[in-house]
Design a protein around this motif. Structure first.
Motif, PDB file in Angstrom:
ATOM      1  N   HIS A 174      14.889 -45.160  32.943  1.00 44.67           N
ATOM      2  CA  HIS A 174      15.812 -44.061  32.712  1.00 44.67           C
ATOM      3  C   HIS A 174      17.133 -44.359  33.403  1.00 44.67           C
ATOM      4  N   SER A 175      18.223 -44.230  32.643  1.00 45.84           N
ATOM      5  CA  SER A 175      19.559 -44.482  33.196  1.00 45.84           C
ATOM      6  C   SER A 175      20.024 -43.279  34.014  1.00 45.84           C
ATOM      7  N   ALA A 176      21.122 -43.466  34.725  1.00 46.55           N
ATOM      8  CA  ALA A 176      21.707 -42.356  35.498  1.00 46.55           C
ATOM      9  C   ALA A 176      22.028 -41.172  34.579  1.00 46.55           C
ATOM     10  N   ILE A 179      18.791 -39.427  33.622  1.00 43.01           N
ATOM     11  CA  ILE A 179      18.330 -38.607  34.753  1.00 43.01           C
ATOM     12  C   ILE A 179      19.181 -37.354  34.873  1.00 43.01           C
ATOM     13  N   ASP A 279      12.052 -39.716  34.418  1.00 40.30           N
ATOM     14  CA  ASP A 279      13.127 -40.161  35.317  1.00 40.30           C
ATOM     15  C   ASP A 279      12.624 -41.248  36.273  1.00 40.30           C
ATOM     16  N   PHE A 281      10.524 -43.433  35.541  1.00 41.12           N
ATOM     17  CA  PHE A 281      10.109 -44.645  34.804  1.00 41.12           C
ATOM     18  C   PHE A 281      11.128 -45.767  34.984  1.00 41.12           C
ATOM     19  N   ASP A 282      10.640 -46.880  35.508  1.00 42.34           N
ATOM     20  CA  ASP A 282      11.444 -48.089  35.665  1.00 42.34           C
ATOM     21  C   ASP A 282      10.452 -49.245  35.721  1.00 42.34           C
TER      22      ASP A 282
ATOM     23  N   GLU B 224      28.862 -42.944  30.505  1.00 43.70           N
ATOM     24  CA  GLU B 224      27.538 -43.475  30.849  1.00 43.70           C
ATOM     25  C   GLU B 224      27.708 -44.659  31.816  1.00 43.70           C
ATOM     26  N   LEU B 227      28.602 -43.442  35.317  1.00 37.76           N
ATOM     27  CA  LEU B 227      27.419 -42.917  36.000  1.00 37.76           C
ATOM     28  C   LEU B 227      26.534 -44.060  36.488  1.00 37.76           C
ATOM     29  N   THR B 228      26.388 -45.069  35.632  1.00 41.24           N
ATOM     30  CA  THR B 228      25.538 -46.204  36.002  1.00 41.24           C
ATOM     31  C   THR B 228      26.150 -46.970  37.167  1.00 41.24           C
ATOM     32  N   PHE B 231      26.123 -44.507  40.375  1.00 40.41           N
ATOM     33  CA  PHE B 231      24.830 -44.083  40.909  1.00 40.41           C
ATOM     34  C   PHE B 231      23.664 -44.971  40.489  1.00 40.41           C
ATOM     35  N   GLY B 232      23.682 -45.451  39.265  1.00 37.58           N
ATOM     36  CA  GLY B 232      22.541 -46.187  38.742  1.00 37.58           C
ATOM     37  C   GLY B 232      21.265 -45.401  38.972  1.00 37.58           C
ATOM     38  N   ARG B 233      20.220 -46.095  39.441  1.00 42.55           N
ATOM     39  CA  ARG B 233      18.976 -45.420  39.802  1.00 42.55           C
ATOM     40  C   ARG B 233      18.819 -45.363  41.321  1.00 42.55           C
ATOM     41  N   LYS B 241      10.641 -43.080  46.198  1.00 45.25           N
ATOM     42  CA  LYS B 241      10.551 -41.816  45.486  1.00 45.25           C
ATOM     43  C   LYS B 241       9.670 -40.841  46.273  1.00 45.25           C
ATOM     44  N   PHE B 249      17.267 -38.917  43.349  1.00 43.08           N
ATOM     45  CA  PHE B 249      18.288 -39.859  42.891  1.00 43.08           C
ATOM     46  C   PHE B 249      19.682 -39.359  43.278  1.00 43.08           C
ATOM     47  N   VAL B 251      22.320 -39.441  41.602  1.00 44.01           N
ATOM     48  CA  VAL B 251      22.988 -38.700  40.525  1.00 44.01           C
ATOM     49  C   VAL B 251      22.544 -37.236  40.512  1.00 44.01           C
ATOM     50  N   GLU B 252      21.298 -36.976  40.914  1.00 42.99           N
ATOM     51  CA  GLU B 252      20.837 -35.589  41.007  1.00 42.99           C
ATOM     52  C   GLU B 252      21.564 -34.854  42.126  1.00 42.99           C
TER      53      GLU B 252
END
Lengths: 362, 362
Positions: A174-176, A179, A279, A281-282, B224, B227-228, B231-233, B241, B249, B251-252
């Protein structure tokens, strides 16, 4: 067509990626077509975020046709005259498999006591089901969107279980932005006071928040072009702007309809848990950081399909998977189909997709 | 720098596109730089959806620098040593100009009794302000995003009022997808029980709903890719996690911060009214259906700027305006700038934009 509705309680606890295990988990599933004698004609279909096991039979709540009637049935691309198709509701969902709305050991709904699960946990549930059913190697595992994530996860973690892996409009991570949209949906649910920390099963459900979440998701399922073609700036049942806050525009009416219809059939807590799993998932991260390593030594044949108008899981994400499969020496074919509908194309009338699916499964 | 804060009550009622009029409307505005003797050095800056008049002076609520400090000031591209810059809060907003939070004639807030307004109504308020200030023709009108819509509306409806029209990252009409995102935001606000039909000024404001609306908007402001890259993941302040629903994350965490920060400075009803005005914006429709007709006979020079990563108002929308201006025989220059930030690029460090703005205003 009629599917055979069944539910199976797993004998063994299901170990989970987050630690701990899910005990007494049930898996609800539908089957279509006859199982052959050596059990070699099984296709496992994996459903998407808000999908379910009712692939080609009416939904028990809405009465609507199955979500892939056009693809699954006698003489159809996934031909139930030849194949025994199994589709199970994923754990965490709300259509019969164990999820947050299910009873915990104390007789009350899990609600937010349900463990946070991953895509791999969902697949663990599916593999446990296959084990219980005595099904060894699948003819194929097939899925679109989150279903494709499950297909990839099965191929990576249980490589002997599927001879063919068909992944449509999906991604290995899942990309930023992915998410971000899911977090938006979760915050919408949690902002609804009726959500009440997840404890709403004896009262009113957080339908307002869940409807907003669904609206956000629907925007991502359609391409900008599809929205323009379908709705443009057309007004809904009126000749002029109302200068008010009613749904003046057709696109507003459409979104409200999608939002409110969804709450009839889906559990808000399930929405939280399943979006969280997506979210998380990677697939590369699960395998030491290199996606090719996830597929090391696989003997399966892969087919990846993307749609040129899909901005949720764009073609570049499928290409990323294809490159990793190539690096792993796997047999892989890849096609980007042209379709105007965006991500939803995998569910809609795209004859080229039918031909790809039929050809790959033969 | 310090701006001069002023507010002016309009003598005449403001007629509105929806019928009726707004009486006793106030317009709050900031000015920067000296007005010359013949009042020929005025640049009218138009702000965006959640912007305000504090272009180059600290925001009175948040204390943060003005939103276009990098562009406006002595020796900057919009040079306050040369130009008298005026930026007024649009009607419908909440930073001093009359909006839903303002007192109606009965001494209570308008709330949802405030009339639904349009972009042209906002500009009508700006033109009334210029009239009261005795300012005839502007050296230029400048705006990004919704500010660009106002600049286009002024050029189309009051063609003699601006010698130059600079439109950045904007559009002549809201697309179905634009409307969809705004409707999502409005539904999020209205789903918050504290919204209470708009009557919340004596109690708690619908901050939860407004924060969700702001999160949705923020996703559309960034590409997109941005954001990547940003923040990426990446995880937020943790190594692994959490298998929970905290902001794992970055981005959240970013979205939650943007959402909650916004509610401190913005009125939820204003958000409803201004998004509605933007959704209603369709400059061609206002002029008989043909966009070129909106600009018939204009003597102004136009400059359109788009950003290649802007998916909210993509380059194709600017091109659409440029083609119409060409058809109308107007003097127009157009540039698509490469910048990674998406729609927000007009507010961020894009040196090429500085050069375009400075060059066009000379």
């Amino acid at each position: 067509m009629a599917g055979a509705s069944q539910s199976l309680r797993l004998n063994d606890p299901l170990p989970l990626d987050g630690g701990g295990e899910l005990v007494d988990a049930s898996i609800a599933y539908e089957t279509y077509g006859a199982l052959n004698e050596d059990r070699s004609n099984v296709i496992l279909l994996c459903h998407a975020l808000t999908g379910d096991q009712y692939v080609a039979s009416p939904h028990p709540v809405t009465g609507k046709p199955g979500w892939w009637e056009r693809m699954v049935g006698p003489g159809k691309p996934i031909d139930t005259d030849r194949f025994h198709v199994i589709c199970a509701n994923v754990i965490g969902s709300c259509m019969g498999s164990t999820g947050p709305a299910s009873e915990a050991s104390d007789g009350k709904p899990y609600a937010m006591r349900f463990p946070v699960i991953t895509i791999r946990d969902m697949v663990r549930g599916l593999v446990a089901l296959l084990d219980e059913l005595g099904i060894g190697q699948l003819h194929a595992v097939v899925g679109g969107s989150m279903g494709g994530m499950q297909a990839l996860s099965l191929a990576a973690n249980w490589p002997e279980r599927a001879a063919r892996v068909l992944v449509i409009a999906s991604t290995s991570r899942h990309s930023a932005q992915n998410i971000a949209f899911h977090e938006l949906g979760r915050q919408a649910v949690m902002a609804d006071p009726r959500w009440n920390g997840g404890d709403y099963y004896e009262g009113e459900a957080p339908d307002s928040g869940l409807a907003v979440a669904r609206m956000a998701a629907h925007i991502t399922y359609l391409s900008e072009e599809a929205l323009t073609e379908k709705f443009g700036r057309n007004l809904q049942d009126r000749d002029a702007k109302s200068f008010g806050f009613d749904a003046d525009f057709q696109v507003e009416s459409y979104l409200r309809y999608q939002g409110s219809g969804f709450t009839r059939r889906f559990d808000a807590n399930s929405y939280l848990y399943i979006t969280r799993a997506m979210d998380y998932f990677d697939l590369a991260d699960e395998h030491g950081g290199k996606l090719a390593d996830a597929f090391a030594g696989t003997d399966a044949r892969f087919c990846l399909v993307s749609f040129d108008s899909d901005w949720l899981y764009p073609t570049s994400e499928s290409r990323h998977v294809v490159r990793a499969l190539n690096a792993a020496g796997a047999a892989v074919s890849f096609v980007e189909l042209s379709a105007p509908h965006g991500h939803d194309s995998f569910l809609l009338d795209v004859p080229a997709l039918d031909r790809v699916v039929e050809g790959f499964l033969t």
